[in-house]
Design a protein around this motif. Structure first.
Motif, PDB file in Angstrom:
ATOM      1  N   GLY A   1       2.012   7.274  -6.330  1.00  0.00           N
ATOM      2  CA  GLY A   1       1.075   8.366  -6.578  1.00  0.00           C
ATOM      3  C   GLY A   1       1.679   9.719  -6.284  1.00  0.00           C
ATOM      4  O   GLY A   1       1.483  10.691  -7.033  1.00  0.00           O
ATOM      5  N   VAL A   2       2.444   9.809  -5.213  1.00  0.00           N
ATOM      6  CA  VAL A   2       3.086  11.078  -4.861  1.00  0.00           C
ATOM      7  C   VAL A   2       4.169  11.418  -5.881  1.00  0.00           C
ATOM      8  O   VAL A   2       4.311  12.575  -6.287  1.00  0.00           O
ATOM      9  CB  VAL A   2       3.663  11.036  -3.422  1.00  0.00           C
ATOM     10  CG1 VAL A   2       4.494  12.269  -3.129  1.00  0.00           C
ATOM     11  CG2 VAL A   2       2.539  10.901  -2.415  1.00  0.00           C
TER      12      VAL A   2
ATOM     13  N   ARG B   1       0.824  -1.213   0.000  1.00  0.00           N
ATOM     14  CA  ARG B   1       0.000   0.000   0.000  1.00  0.00           C
ATOM     15  C   ARG B   1       0.855   1.259   0.000  1.00  0.00           C
ATOM     16  O   ARG B   1       0.556   2.230  -0.686  1.00  0.00           O
ATOM     17  CB  ARG B   1      -0.927  -0.005   1.209  1.00  0.00           C
ATOM     18  CG  ARG B   1      -2.034  -1.016   1.103  1.00  0.00           C
ATOM     19  CD  ARG B   1      -2.954  -0.957   2.296  1.00  0.00           C
ATOM     20  NE  ARG B   1      -3.977  -1.971   2.178  1.00  0.00           N
ATOM     21  CZ  ARG B   1      -4.472  -2.652   3.186  1.00  0.00           C
ATOM     22  NH1 ARG B   1      -4.053  -2.411   4.414  1.00  0.00           N
ATOM     23  NH2 ARG B   1      -5.406  -3.558   2.988  1.00  0.00           N
ATOM     24  N   ILE B   2       1.921   1.241   0.788  1.00  0.00           N
ATOM     25  CA  ILE B   2       2.806   2.399   0.868  1.00  0.00           C
ATOM     26  C   ILE B   2       3.489   2.641  -0.480  1.00  0.00           C
ATOM     27  O   ILE B   2       3.612   3.782  -0.927  1.00  0.00           O
ATOM     28  CB  ILE B   2       3.866   2.220   1.987  1.00  0.00           C
ATOM     29  CG1 ILE B   2       3.212   2.316   3.356  1.00  0.00           C
ATOM     30  CG2 ILE B   2       5.001   3.205   1.860  1.00  0.00           C
ATOM     31  CD1 ILE B   2       2.722   3.701   3.727  1.00  0.00           C
TER      32      ILE B   2
ATOM     33  N   GLU C   1       4.686  15.343   2.056  1.00  0.00           N
ATOM     34  CA  GLU C   1       3.990  14.049   2.023  1.00  0.00           C
ATOM     35  C   GLU C   1       4.954  12.946   1.596  1.00  0.00           C
ATOM     36  O   GLU C   1       4.947  11.849   2.149  1.00  0.00           O
ATOM     37  CB  GLU C   1       2.784  14.129   1.085  1.00  0.00           C
ATOM     38  CG  GLU C   1       1.895  12.928   1.125  1.00  0.00           C
ATOM     39  CD  GLU C   1       1.175  12.706   2.452  1.00  0.00           C
ATOM     40  OE1 GLU C   1       0.502  11.679   2.571  1.00  0.00           O
ATOM     41  OE2 GLU C   1       1.289  13.532   3.384  1.00  0.00           O
TER      42      GLU C   1
ATOM     43  N   ILE D   1       5.734   9.689   3.924  1.00  0.00           N
ATOM     44  CA  ILE D   1       5.467   8.333   3.432  1.00  0.00           C
ATOM     45  C   ILE D   1       6.768   7.548   3.306  1.00  0.00           C
ATOM     46  O   ILE D   1       6.812   6.356   3.619  1.00  0.00           O
ATOM     47  CB  ILE D   1       4.696   8.383   2.096  1.00  0.00           C
ATOM     48  CG1 ILE D   1       3.298   8.975   2.331  1.00  0.00           C
ATOM     49  CG2 ILE D   1       4.577   7.002   1.484  1.00  0.00           C
ATOM     50  CD1 ILE D   1       2.550   9.304   1.058  1.00  0.00           C
TER      51      ILE D   1
ATOM     52  N   THR E   1       2.340   1.907  -3.405  1.00  0.00           N
ATOM     53  CA  THR E   1       1.322   2.482  -4.282  1.00  0.00           C
ATOM     54  C   THR E   1       1.142   3.965  -3.968  1.00  0.00           C
ATOM     55  O   THR E   1       1.057   4.801  -4.874  1.00  0.00           O
ATOM     56  CB  THR E   1      -0.019   1.734  -4.118  1.00  0.00           C
ATOM     57  OG1 THR E   1       0.191   0.361  -4.465  1.00  0.00           O
ATOM     58  CG2 THR E   1      -1.098   2.327  -4.990  1.00  0.00           C
ATOM     59  N   THR E   2       1.114   4.304  -2.694  1.00  0.00           N
ATOM     60  CA  THR E   2       0.974   5.704  -2.284  1.00  0.00           C
ATOM     61  C   THR E   2       2.193   6.511  -2.715  1.00  0.00           C
ATOM     62  O   THR E   2       2.056   7.635  -3.223  1.00  0.00           O
ATOM     63  CB  THR E   2       0.785   5.800  -0.759  1.00  0.00           C
ATOM     64  OG1 THR E   2      -0.356   5.014  -0.391  1.00  0.00           O
ATOM     65  CG2 THR E   2       0.563   7.231  -0.314  1.00  0.00           C
TER      66      THR E   2
END
Length: 128
Positions: free
Chosen positions: A39-40, A32-33, A61, A65, A35-36
């Motif tokens: 995105g960033v 999940r991280i 951000e 992360i 993927t995040t």
């Protein structure tokens, strides 16, 4: 020096199952991280948020992360090392002194590499 008993085969199976479950949960969280983070990264390439008065910047951000990702990787490596120790028969023994790690400590921190005394000594050294 405290007197401890060696872990039984049932104890080792219990801790191995617990560690594998924790590793599985960490793998999901790491996915999940990532993927995040992706995105960033994508947003950082297209946005100029440094002048946005609303909320944190993408750079902030990204840093946050990335820190969470690093923490999860450290925990994952600790679990992997504990699983290796189970496999080679050294699980439950302090990697510094070779003494048994107390069951209560292993219940609280199944991936513990140090007995409580060594952990406290190391923590005191890091604070000094």
């Amino acid at each position: 020096m405290r007197t401890q008993t060696k872990l039984s085969a049932a104890d080792l199976r219990h801790f191995e199952k617990l560690l594998r479950a924790q590793r599985h949960d960490l793998d999901i969280a790491l996915g999940r991280i990532v993927t995040t983070l992706d995105g960033v990264i994508e947003a950082r390439g297209t946005a100029d948020d440094e002048h946005d008065p609303e909320g944190p910047t993408l750079t902030m951000e990204w840093s946050r992360i990335s820190g969470v990702h690093s923490d999860l990787e450290v925990k994952s490596a600790e679990i992997d090392r504990a699983l290796v120790r189970i496999a080679n028969g050294s699980y439950g023994f302090c990697t510094r002194r070779g003494e048994p790690i107390g069951r209560a400590r292993l219940d609280a921190r199944p991936a513990a590499e140090l007995c409580i005394d060594c952990a406290r000594e190391l923590e005191a050294q890091l604070k000094a």
